[in-house]
Design a protein around this motif. Structure first.
Motif, mmCIF file in Angstrom:
data_model
loop_
_atom_site.group_PDB
_atom_site.id
_atom_site.type_symbol
_atom_site.label_atom_id
_atom_site.label_comp_id
_atom_site.label_asym_id
_atom_site.label_seq_id
_atom_site.Cartn_x
_atom_site.Cartn_y
_atom_site.Cartn_z
ATOM 1 N N UNK A 11 31.259 22.165 -60.650
ATOM 2 C CA UNK A 11 31.623 20.941 -59.924
ATOM 3 C C UNK A 11 32.371 21.287 -58.631
ATOM 4 N N UNK A 12 33.324 22.217 -58.710
ATOM 5 C CA UNK A 12 34.073 22.613 -57.511
ATOM 6 C C UNK A 12 33.125 23.257 -56.490
ATOM 7 N N UNK A 13 32.215 24.095 -56.960
ATOM 8 C CA UNK A 13 31.249 24.722 -56.055
ATOM 9 C C UNK A 13 30.366 23.697 -55.369
ATOM 10 N N UNK A 14 29.875 22.706 -56.121
ATOM 11 C CA UNK A 14 29.029 21.668 -55.531
ATOM 12 C C UNK A 14 29.822 20.783 -54.565
ATOM 13 N N UNK A 15 31.071 20.505 -54.894
ATOM 14 C CA UNK A 15 31.917 19.729 -53.971
ATOM 15 C C UNK A 15 32.168 20.481 -52.666
ATOM 16 N N UNK A 16 32.398 21.776 -52.765
ATOM 17 C CA UNK A 16 32.607 22.560 -51.549
ATOM 18 C C UNK A 16 31.337 22.630 -50.705
ATOM 19 N N UNK A 17 30.188 22.743 -51.356
ATOM 20 C CA UNK A 17 28.924 22.719 -50.609
ATOM 21 C C UNK A 17 28.737 21.380 -49.899
ATOM 22 N N UNK A 18 29.079 20.297 -50.579
ATOM 23 C CA UNK A 18 28.970 18.966 -49.972
ATOM 24 C C UNK A 18 29.935 18.834 -48.798
ATOM 25 N N UNK A 19 31.169 19.316 -48.956
ATOM 26 C CA UNK A 19 32.135 19.282 -47.856
ATOM 27 C C UNK A 19 31.625 20.073 -46.648
ATOM 28 N N UNK A 59 19.534 21.616 -62.529
ATOM 29 C CA UNK A 59 20.443 20.483 -62.327
ATOM 30 C C UNK A 59 21.286 20.668 -61.056
ATOM 31 N N UNK A 60 21.762 21.880 -60.806
ATOM 32 C CA UNK A 60 22.541 22.147 -59.593
ATOM 33 C C UNK A 60 21.695 21.933 -58.341
ATOM 34 N N UNK A 61 20.474 22.426 -58.362
ATOM 35 C CA UNK A 61 19.584 22.229 -57.214
ATOM 36 C C UNK A 61 19.304 20.742 -57.024
ATOM 37 N N UNK A 62 19.042 20.019 -58.117
ATOM 38 C CA UNK A 62 18.765 18.588 -58.014
ATOM 39 C C UNK A 62 19.979 17.828 -57.483
ATOM 40 N N UNK A 63 21.166 18.176 -57.946
ATOM 41 C CA UNK A 63 22.385 17.512 -57.473
ATOM 42 C C UNK A 63 22.578 17.776 -55.983
ATOM 43 N N UNK A 64 22.328 19.012 -55.527
ATOM 44 C CA UNK A 64 22.450 19.321 -54.089
ATOM 45 C C UNK A 64 21.458 18.496 -53.275
ATOM 46 N N UNK A 66 20.048 15.615 -54.137
ATOM 47 C CA UNK A 66 20.433 14.197 -54.218
ATOM 48 C C UNK A 66 21.619 13.907 -53.302
ATOM 49 N N UNK A 67 22.633 14.762 -53.319
ATOM 50 C CA UNK A 67 23.788 14.563 -52.446
ATOM 51 C C UNK A 67 23.390 14.621 -50.973
ATOM 52 N N UNK A 68 22.515 15.557 -50.633
ATOM 53 C CA UNK A 68 22.053 15.654 -49.255
ATOM 54 C C UNK A 68 21.268 14.403 -48.856
ATOM 55 N N UNK A 69 20.426 13.905 -49.753
ATOM 56 C CA UNK A 69 19.655 12.690 -49.460
ATOM 57 C C UNK A 69 20.576 11.484 -49.308
ATOM 58 N N UNK A 70 21.586 11.392 -50.147
ATOM 59 C CA UNK A 70 22.529 10.265 -50.057
ATOM 60 C C UNK A 70 23.249 10.292 -48.714
ATOM 61 N N UNK A 71 23.727 11.449 -48.315
ATOM 62 C CA UNK A 71 24.460 11.537 -47.060
ATOM 63 C C UNK A 71 23.555 11.362 -45.847
ATOM 64 N N UNK A 72 22.283 11.715 -45.970
ATOM 65 C CA UNK A 72 21.365 11.524 -44.852
ATOM 66 C C UNK A 72 20.954 10.060 -44.721
ATOM 67 N N UNK A 73 20.796 9.346 -45.840
ATOM 68 C CA UNK A 73 20.356 7.957 -45.782
ATOM 69 C C UNK A 73 21.479 6.998 -45.429
ATOM 70 N N UNK A 74 22.656 7.253 -45.918
ATOM 71 C CA UNK A 74 23.769 6.362 -45.596
ATOM 72 C C UNK A 74 24.222 6.618 -44.173
#
Length: 159
Positions: A11-19, A59-64, A66-74
């Motif tokens: 979770x921390x790794x995915x949050x840092x990637x999102x940041x 799951x990690x790849x899918x979450x990355x 999905x997060x990228x798609x959410x931030x690109x669409x919003x």
């Protein structure tokens, strides 16, 4: 490593990637996030075996994604993008009065580029040999395309 600790690392790794993607560019958060995520996936392979580790990896790849798609669409990117238009223009040197030898006065410091008043027109000019202070007499020595090269003169007379 316990399953709880593996989940926390992931979770921390995915949050840092999102940041890294959204807020803090520069690579540091992205590298640390990638390393933590890779470490968590590696530990899940050790703890859960090939099938469980592959599921965690997917799951990690899918979450990355999905997060990228959410931030690109919003409209998240709108907050970080420049929304102003530039209304500046390049020098229009079609005026036959402005030619080599024309004199003027600097309005701002030429370091080495700045503004000068030449024949009553405010132009962006380039000092060819040094910095020139404001309110100093200058002379046009070259015009190349939209660039006006000037040098400081000793007298204050205007042609």
């Amino acid at each position: 490593m316990t399953p709880t600790l593996i989940i926390i690392v992931l979770v921390v790794g995915l949050l840092l990637l999102t940041l890294e993607i959204v807020a803090i560019p520069g690579g540091f958060c992205g590298v640390i996030g990638f390393l933590l995520t890779a470490f968590g996936v590696w530990q899940s392979y050790r703890w859960l075996g090939i099938t469980g580790g592959t599921i965690v990896l997917l799951c990690c790849v899918a979450i990355c994604v999905i997060l990228l798609a959410i931030f690109m669409k919003t409209k998240t990117w709108k907050r970080f993008s420049l929304n102003e238009e530039s209304d500046s223009a390049v020098n229009q040197i079609e005026d036959p009065q402005i030619k080599v030898g024309t004199r003027g006065t600097t309005v701002a410091r030429l370091a080495p580029t700045g503004k000068a008043l030449i024949d009553g027109k405010l132009m962006e000019v380039h000092a060819i040999n040094k910095f020139i202070d404001p309110d100093r007499p200058i002379e046009v020595v070259a015009i190349e395309g939209y660039r006006i090269d000037v040098c400081e003169t000793e007298d204050n007379r205007f042609d």
